[in-house]
Design an enzyme around this catalytic site. Structure first.
Site, PDB file in Angstrom:
ATOM      1  N   HIS A 230      -9.717  -3.371   7.315  1.00 15.40           N
ATOM      2  CA  HIS A 230      -9.920  -4.718   6.760  1.00 15.40           C
ATOM      3  C   HIS A 230     -11.164  -5.461   7.260  1.00 15.40           C
ATOM      4  CE1 HIS A 230      -7.809  -5.393  10.481  1.00 15.40           C
ATOM      5  NE2 HIS A 230      -6.609  -5.521   9.977  1.00 15.40           N
ATOM      6  N   ASP A 303      -3.091  -4.263   3.852  1.00 18.08           N
ATOM      7  CA  ASP A 303      -2.545  -4.862   5.073  1.00 18.08           C
ATOM      8  C   ASP A 303      -1.282  -5.661   4.743  1.00 18.08           C
ATOM      9  OD1 ASP A 303      -2.221  -5.555   7.697  1.00 18.08           O
ATOM     10  OD2 ASP A 303      -3.877  -6.972   7.778  1.00 18.08           O
TER      11      ASP A 303
HETATM   12  O1  DOR Z   1      -2.295 -10.670   9.733  1.00 13.63           O
HETATM   13  C1  DOR Z   1      -1.890  -9.650  10.246  1.00 13.63           C
HETATM   14  N1  DOR Z   1      -0.586  -9.338  10.276  1.00 13.63           N
HETATM   15  N2  DOR Z   1      -2.772  -8.835  10.836  1.00 13.63           N
HETATM   16  C2  DOR Z   1      -2.375  -7.802  11.602  1.00 13.63           C
HETATM   17  O2  DOR Z   1      -3.208  -7.171  12.175  1.00 13.63           O
HETATM   18  C3  DOR Z   1      -0.950  -7.530  11.792  1.00 13.63           C
HETATM   19  C4  DOR Z   1      -0.152  -8.070  10.691  1.00 13.63           C
HETATM   20  C5  DOR Z   1       1.320  -8.084  10.984  1.00 13.63           C
HETATM   21  O3  DOR Z   1       1.843  -7.056  11.419  1.00 13.63           O
HETATM   22  O4  DOR Z   1       1.957  -9.111  10.774  1.00 13.63           O
END
Ligand code: DOR
Length: 437
Positions: A230, A303
């Site tokens: 990302h 993500d």
């Molecule tokens: O925004 C995010 N949420 N970035 C991450 O790297 C982990 C992810 C999560 O697991 O909630």
């Protein structure tokens, strides 16, 4: 379930061409292309008005299993994937417990075989002292390093520890590249803020560039396979334009980082727009979109990181970071193709072919004889509104709530079996473990 399926007259899309032809599927594989008689198959689909794409591979999701399953689990996450035309996914290790050992990885794969309606594989998480596990585990998509802390407690930020991991082993390393020291200093500065737009300043572009620079330097030094997860900044794009070719380096972007931007999205949806690395202002989104088109960025991931409404209702500073996306990424890109912003062939390159190639996935990502029958039929004319409450992800919200888009998956096929058809998921279908060469 029929063991043979014939898709008639579909416009088959690859990164280089669109060819109208029949596709015969036998025993879970594509067996023949061309002009094929209907009597050859037990089930026949007329796809004259549809496009046939290789199923998408989302190389970065958080399906929250084990231990955080009130947010998502491997069954619901994989159902959301199926509805979005995603036939394969790679899931992250920041669960409870974190997946940092061969034993926990084995358990996770056993659970996935029971729960997943699409194909799966997993990252093993790096700590400062699990090198033997990272190198000893079999058939995983890669090692995940959180260089900056995010959801969960996985973190390797010490340059010496990172050098040790990069210098010992050959498996792909995927990095969440944000510098923890810069973030921690900024957190103190914004301690009293109540404005979600400040999230992008708590995790500023310098934090991303510093960590990406370190990861790239280590990849070049050790010629170690590196995947940058990302990407979010114009600064990193400029840096990678110069440096990427010096090592075995690939780069990914999430749609939300070029489709959404601050301050507007934070004003509109507050905590729901909060993720790491953050949604930034438009200047970065524009650079990311250009970098995707010119190849500096190789592929798209989501993500997908669900948190509940209750969790997102917390104030700035306490609300968790992450947003769902696996169900909407392909439709959003199909909509862009419909609007002439990119070609359908590009979407297939970024979401189907490239992730397969970068991660050395066996037998997927192409509509060719001998390849796995992981496919998605798309109606480029279908218009729908993305709506909270009408999604398969357990948290049932999307940062794109209210968006009208054109171009939707109508049937998703995994290993020759239809798992999603006209809005319904067949929960009895099971995916398999993705083989990595
Ligand atoms: O925004 C995010 N949420 N970035 C991450 O790297 C982990 C992810 C999560 O697991 O909630």
């Amino acid at each position: 379930m029929p063991s043979s399926l014939l898709i008639k007259n579909a416009r088959c899309v690859s990164s280089s061409a669109i060819v109208q032809q029949d596709v015969l599927i036998e025993n879970g594989k594509i067996s023949e292309l061309g002009d094929i008689a209907e009597k050859r198959a037990e089930e026949v689909i007329d796809a004259s008005n549809l496009y046939l794409l290789p199923g998408a591979l989302d190389p970065q999701v958080h399906f929250r299993d084990p231990g955080l399953t009130w947010k998502e689990d491997l069954h619901t996450g994989s159902m959301a994937a199926a509805a979005g035309g995603v036939t394969s996914f790679f899931d992250m290790p920041n669960t409870k417990p974190s997946i940092t050992t061969i034993a926990t990885m084995t358990q996770k794969k056993e659970m996935a075989a029971e729960k997943c309606v699409v194909n799966y594989n997993f990252f093993i998480g790096a700590t400062e002292d699990n090198l033997d596990e990272l190198n000893g585990v079999e058939n995983v998509c890669g090692i995940k390093i959180f260089m900056g802390s995010s959801t969960g407690d996985l973190l390797v930020s010490d340059p010496k520890a990172l050098d040790h991991i990069f210098g010992n082993g050959s498996r792909l390393i995927a990095v969440h590249a944000e510098d923890d020291e810069i973030i921690n200093a900024a957190k103190v500065q914004y301690k009293r803020s109540i404005d979600f737009n400040d999230h992008q300043f708590v995790r500023p572009p310098e934090a991303a560039l510093k960590a990406t620079t370190l990861a790239v330097d280590l990849s070049i030094k050790h010629q170690r396979r590196l995947h940058i997860l990302h990407l979010t900044t114009r600064d990193e794009v400029r840096f990678l334009e110069q440096q990427k070719g010096k090592g075995p380096i690939s780069v990914e972007v999430c749609p939300q980082h070029f489709l959404l931007s601050g301050p507007f999205i934070y004003e509109k949806i507050g905590a729901y727009a909060q993720m790491n690395p953050p949604i930034r202002d438009m200047v970065h989104g524009k650079a990311l979109w250009e970098a995707l088109q010119n190849g500096t960025i190789d592929c798209i991931a989501t993500d997908h990181a669900p948190h509940t409404h209750e969790e997102k209702a917390k104030p700035f500073g306490s609300a968790p970071s992450g947003m769902p996306g696996v169900e909407t990424s392909l439709p959003l890109m199909l909509d862009r193709a419909n609007r002439g912003l990119c070609k359908l062939e590009d979407v297939v390159k970024w979401m189907c072919e490239k992730p397969v190639e970068l991660y050395k996935v066996r037998n997927k990502g192409q509509i060719k004889p001998g390849f796995d029958a992981d496919l998605v039929l798309v109606d480029m004319g279908q218009k729908k509104t993305i709506e909270n409450g009408k999604l398969f992800t357990k948290v049932n919200w999307s940062p794109y709530d209210g968006w009208n888009t054109q171009g939707w998956p109508v049937r998703t096929i995994v290993g020759g079996e239809t798992v999603f058809l006209d809005g319904e998921v067949d929960e009895s279908v099971r995916g398999v473990e993705i083989q990595i060469d």
